[in-house]
Design an enzyme around this catalytic site. Sequence first.
Site, PDB file in Angstrom:
ATOM      1  N   ILE A  94       0.971  -1.067  -0.041  1.00  0.00           N
ATOM      2  CA  ILE A  94      -0.134  -0.096   0.003  1.00  0.00           C
ATOM      3  C   ILE A  94       0.693   1.291  -0.084  1.00  0.00           C
ATOM      4  O   ILE A  94       0.596   2.208  -0.618  1.00  0.00           O
ATOM      5  CB  ILE A  94      -0.947   0.181   1.364  1.00  0.00           C
ATOM      6  CG1 ILE A  94      -2.054  -1.027   1.020  1.00  0.00           C
ATOM      7  CG2 ILE A  94      -1.856   1.296   1.338  1.00  0.00           C
ATOM      8  CD1 ILE A  94      -2.745  -1.225   2.503  1.00  0.00           C
ATOM      9  N   TYR A 140      -2.004  -8.433  16.402  1.00  0.00           N
ATOM     10  CA  TYR A 140      -2.416  -7.526  15.035  1.00  0.00           C
ATOM     11  C   TYR A 140      -3.396  -6.569  15.190  1.00  0.00           C
ATOM     12  O   TYR A 140      -3.576  -5.549  14.990  1.00  0.00           O
ATOM     13  CB  TYR A 140      -2.161  -8.303  13.748  1.00  0.00           C
ATOM     14  CG  TYR A 140      -2.433  -7.455  12.644  1.00  0.00           C
ATOM     15  CD1 TYR A 140      -1.103  -6.887  12.261  1.00  0.00           C
ATOM     16  CD2 TYR A 140      -3.550  -7.278  11.778  1.00  0.00           C
ATOM     17  CE1 TYR A 140      -1.212  -6.108  11.014  1.00  0.00           C
ATOM     18  CE2 TYR A 140      -3.758  -6.644  10.615  1.00  0.00           C
ATOM     19  CZ  TYR A 140      -2.369  -5.993  10.225  1.00  0.00           C
ATOM     20  OH  TYR A 140      -2.503  -5.181   9.150  1.00  0.00           O
ATOM     21  N   LYS A 193      -3.654  -2.422  15.546  1.00  0.00           N
ATOM     22  CA  LYS A 193      -4.413  -1.420  14.687  1.00  0.00           C
ATOM     23  C   LYS A 193      -5.498  -0.962  15.394  1.00  0.00           C
ATOM     24  O   LYS A 193      -5.788   0.076  14.728  1.00  0.00           O
ATOM     25  CB  LYS A 193      -4.727  -2.369  13.308  1.00  0.00           C
ATOM     26  CG  LYS A 193      -3.664  -2.971  12.403  1.00  0.00           C
ATOM     27  CD  LYS A 193      -2.701  -1.702  12.081  1.00  0.00           C
ATOM     28  CE  LYS A 193      -1.788  -2.216  10.870  1.00  0.00           C
ATOM     29  NZ  LYS A 193      -1.054  -1.117  10.096  1.00  0.00           N
ATOM     30  N   HIS A 230      -4.382  -7.364  -2.083  1.00  0.00           N
ATOM     31  CA  HIS A 230      -3.343  -7.903  -2.425  1.00  0.00           C
ATOM     32  C   HIS A 230      -1.975  -7.154  -2.403  1.00  0.00           C
ATOM     33  O   HIS A 230      -1.733  -6.280  -2.951  1.00  0.00           O
ATOM     34  CB  HIS A 230      -3.282  -8.173  -4.124  1.00  0.00           C
ATOM     35  CG  HIS A 230      -4.363  -8.874  -4.722  1.00  0.00           C
ATOM     36  ND1 HIS A 230      -5.482  -8.501  -5.806  1.00  0.00           N
ATOM     37  CD2 HIS A 230      -4.719 -10.355  -4.281  1.00  0.00           C
ATOM     38  CE1 HIS A 230      -6.259  -9.677  -5.828  1.00  0.00           C
ATOM     39  NE2 HIS A 230      -5.700 -10.672  -5.061  1.00  0.00           N
TER      40      HIS A 230
END
Length: 237
Positions: free
Chosen positions: A14, A148, A152, A182
């Site tokens: 990203i 995780y 976040k 992806h």
Amino acid sequence: MDKVCAVFGGSRGIGRAVAQLMARKGYRLAVIARNLEGAKAAAGDLGGDHLAFSCDVAKEHDVQNTFEELEKHLGRVNFLVNAAGINRDGLLVRTKTEDMVSQLHTNLLGSMLTCKAAMRTMIQQQGGSIVNVGSIVGLKGNSGQSVYSASKGGLVGFSRALAKEVARKKIRVNVVAPGFVHTDMTKDLKEEHLKKNIPLGRFGETIEVAHAVVFLLESPYITGHVLVVDGGLQLIL
């Protein structure tokens, strides 16, 4: 305001897509990653006078030195994107403490440190825009991703609080929360099975998330917002 942007985690995924989109829009980019060669390759692909830097966001002196160097060579940073992140999936009872710490340090503390370093310049110039890249699991949670998810989810709380702290200085702070996209992080997932649960029926592409990031960076009347980019996944979680 000048258009100088630091993209942490800009060498792949990203972050790289964000850098590519912003370069096309005329920004001057600092592409920052832990691996300098990867950052150089990503910056080189952009053309122009964009620069690459190496930085471990979990180390405060690394972050401070990086900001000093990039401002020396590019000028004052007024746009910041935090896309650096790691994930080590596993049930909590099987997760090593050092793996918990490394995820929290990179995914949460790292963004705190880069935002802190950026504040000095942004406050001086009375303006700036920050987008932190979170995750849908930070909002909804996911089995096997408790650490995780915590990192976040913490990023959302941090970003909203910071947005309140600095709004009077004309500094905006927002979050983009992607779903399945992806990237290297999702390449080993069972896509055919998982996409059946996504209303739009597919994984996203990094450029689609990048458009959301740049939208928030450039939107002068949005702050403290979490923009979910997940193909509708949140509707069924």
